[in-house]
Design a protein around this motif. Sequence first.
Motif, PDB file in Angstrom:
ATOM      1  N   GLY A 144      27.232 -32.980 101.480  1.00 16.28           N
ATOM      2  CA  GLY A 144      25.990 -32.331 101.083  1.00 16.28           C
ATOM      3  C   GLY A 144      24.754 -33.136 101.392  1.00 16.28           C
ATOM      4  N   GLY A 145      24.725 -34.394 100.950  1.00 11.47           N
ATOM      5  CA  GLY A 145      23.579 -35.251 101.226  1.00 11.47           C
ATOM      6  C   GLY A 145      23.720 -36.021 102.515  1.00 11.47           C
ATOM      7  N   HIS A 146      24.934 -36.403 102.865  1.00 13.30           N
ATOM      8  CA  HIS A 146      25.162 -37.238 104.041  1.00 13.30           C
ATOM      9  C   HIS A 146      24.699 -36.539 105.314  1.00 13.30           C
ATOM     10  CE1 HIS A 146      26.993 -40.353 106.455  1.00 13.30           C
ATOM     11  NE2 HIS A 146      27.846 -39.520 107.018  1.00 13.30           N
ATOM     12  N   VAL A 147      25.096 -35.303 105.488  1.00 10.05           N
ATOM     13  CA  VAL A 147      24.753 -34.583 106.712  1.00 10.05           C
ATOM     14  C   VAL A 147      23.274 -34.239 106.745  1.00 10.05           C
ATOM     15  CG1 VAL A 147      25.137 -32.463 108.021  1.00 10.05           C
ATOM     16  CG2 VAL A 147      27.086 -33.692 107.025  1.00 10.05           C
ATOM     17  N   SER A 148      22.746 -33.695 105.673  1.00 13.54           N
ATOM     18  CA  SER A 148      21.357 -33.225 105.682  1.00 13.54           C
ATOM     19  C   SER A 148      20.363 -34.355 105.941  1.00 13.54           C
ATOM     20  CB  SER A 148      21.013 -32.523 104.359  1.00 13.54           C
ATOM     21  OG  SER A 148      21.141 -33.408 103.268  1.00 13.54           O
ATOM     22  N   GLY A 149      20.761 -35.605 105.639  1.00 12.81           N
ATOM     23  CA  GLY A 149      19.886 -36.736 105.901  1.00 12.81           C
ATOM     24  C   GLY A 149      20.087 -37.361 107.271  1.00 12.81           C
ATOM     25  N   TRP A 198      17.443 -24.099 109.527  1.00  8.06           N
ATOM     26  CA  TRP A 198      18.550 -24.876 110.120  1.00  8.06           C
ATOM     27  C   TRP A 198      18.043 -26.240 110.573  1.00  8.06           C
ATOM     28  CZ3 TRP A 198      18.291 -26.619 115.169  1.00  8.06           C
ATOM     29  CH2 TRP A 198      19.418 -27.319 115.622  1.00  8.06           C
ATOM     30  N   TRP A 199      16.941 -26.245 111.310  1.00 10.75           N
ATOM     31  CA  TRP A 199      16.398 -27.503 111.843  1.00 10.75           C
ATOM     32  C   TRP A 199      16.081 -28.485 110.719  1.00 10.75           C
ATOM     33  CZ3 TRP A 199      11.636 -29.836 111.061  1.00 10.75           C
ATOM     34  CH2 TRP A 199      11.338 -30.922 111.909  1.00 10.75           C
ATOM     35  N   ALA A 200      15.537 -27.999 109.611  1.00 12.82           N
ATOM     36  CA  ALA A 200      15.177 -28.885 108.492  1.00 12.82           C
ATOM     37  C   ALA A 200      16.391 -29.599 107.928  1.00 12.82           C
ATOM     38  CB  ALA A 200      14.480 -28.091 107.391  1.00 12.82           C
ATOM     39  N   HIS A 201      17.564 -29.013 108.093  1.00 13.89           N
ATOM     40  CA  HIS A 201      18.783 -29.634 107.574  1.00 13.89           C
ATOM     41  C   HIS A 201      19.462 -30.535 108.603  1.00 13.89           C
ATOM     42  CE1 HIS A 201      18.229 -26.580 104.439  1.00 13.89           C
ATOM     43  NE2 HIS A 201      18.897 -27.436 103.680  1.00 13.89           N
TER      44      HIS A 201
END
Length: 572
Positions: A144-149, A198-201
Amino acid sequence: MAAEQTIAGTECGTEVVPGDARYEALRRGFNQRFIATPDYVSVVGSTAEVVAALNKYLAGFGPDEALERRLTVRSGGHCYENFVCGDDVGVILDLGQMDRAYLDQEMGAYCVEAGANNWHVATHLYAPFGVALPGGSCYSVAAGGHVSGGGYGLLSRQHGLTVDYLYAVEVVVVRDGQHAEAVVARRDSPDPELRDLWWAHTGGGGGNFGVVTRYWFKGLPKPPPQVLLHAVAWPWDDLKDEPEQFKSLVRNYGLFFEYENTTELPEELRGDFSDMFTLLKLTHWKNGKVGLITQLDATRPDSVQRLNAFLDWITQDLDAEPTPLDRRMGEHAPMGGLHVPTRLPWLTATQTLNGSGDNQCGKYKSAYMTRGFTEPQLTAIYHHLTRKDYENPQALLQVDSYGGAMNLPESGDTAVYQRSSVLKLQYQTYWSWKKDANKDGVTDYLDAAVDPSIAAPHLTWIREFYRDVYKETGGVPILSPDDADGSGGGYTTGAGDGTGGTTGDEVPDVVTDGCYINYPDTDLDDPEWNRSGQPSHLLYYGDNYQRLQEVKERWDPRNVFRHAQSIQPFTR
């Protein structure tokens, strides 16, 4: 509330309230510095339950009422700051039960749910499909946090970042400020606003736009069937009184990755090293040793030769003999058996490196570097790692190799702005309470609450360390003035004024490129520690921040999802 008031099996998931035996565990994450007192924790197991839980939270506030008690989201619980478990948290959504990783035939992509941790993802993608997400080696960090960052790992120099493979993301959003809904944003969505979401993530960080429930990835790489794993250490007894010996090791390590693929390196080092990932563990002298962990593709016939050539080059000025890495260094356990290069299946090696460290208190800082270390930086690193007024074997600077495939995209292709770095740094210090400050016969977080001196020396050390390494650029690793639009973006890059600030008289030797949002650091917004003129959002996101704000304005105008360093909508 009494334990029997726990609500189980509702449409909002399982709600764990104060008095429940699970509450103490579920109101905190990995970092024991931050422990929240939420009204309840919602343990959710599906997207529908996330929507229901979020709607319940929103129903407690009027349309124009301030959301004073935040709703936060936990996937793996590894947030380094108090973004999830702060004092102002009213509800925690726990996504740990949403932990599947599988091939979604309908989407034609690999699906990873937000609560799936790195080890689960590795085993569930590799065993049946032979592919891997190039993510981190810390097993309990969740997607959840690992990918989005913009998460990365030991395969990333060869295969890029996790977000470079992101095809779609499912997010529970609150577009109207009052009602939750689930949307799926694809890289090729016909709607440009969904494409922007999508891009923001792809590096915009967690806790900003909504609740991520699922990711889909396409084109995932196949890891090498076997890798070489090597761990070695050099005794501080051979380095502590020999600053030039220590500095030569760190200098040469940085220069190797700066010079990679250039004629600056000798001919035997001009081959392809993109399959090699390294972690240089510059521990405090009380640890007894500094260490180096290296992984290479063992299917290449020259892997041992290349490893030895690399080691010979970085230690060319070093008199100290290598020894086994036989003690904990940060998140990694002792690896005494790997001082001889060891051939292992990739998945076995990943399990070997699977570490999170103990559940302790911690403070972290980060930096991207576009070149090797400057001489003032080397002097500052040596000084703070050998200070006599601070003795902590679990304090260190970890220097990861970077570059390679991670630098192939342009800065705006994803929300990860830093696409020209060769090193990535993580400053770390860990500690336990060790003091029964409130005289109740045990040590726990309550002791730290009544006695700030438990944490104070550790926070002081890491803050002073970081400030002094970047003294010439205002105490932080500023963005390069050549980044963004080529004009310097209005960034302050003056020379040091002797206080950690900048004078603007001349441009210092800028070898840094900001900070990593997955290693958040609220000190970046404190003028005592950041005198660069570059706020945290610039250090994290560069020129991508304005576009991230536009996405925030469209999908979370009420600022439901927020923390101390979250992206702000224009209207707030």
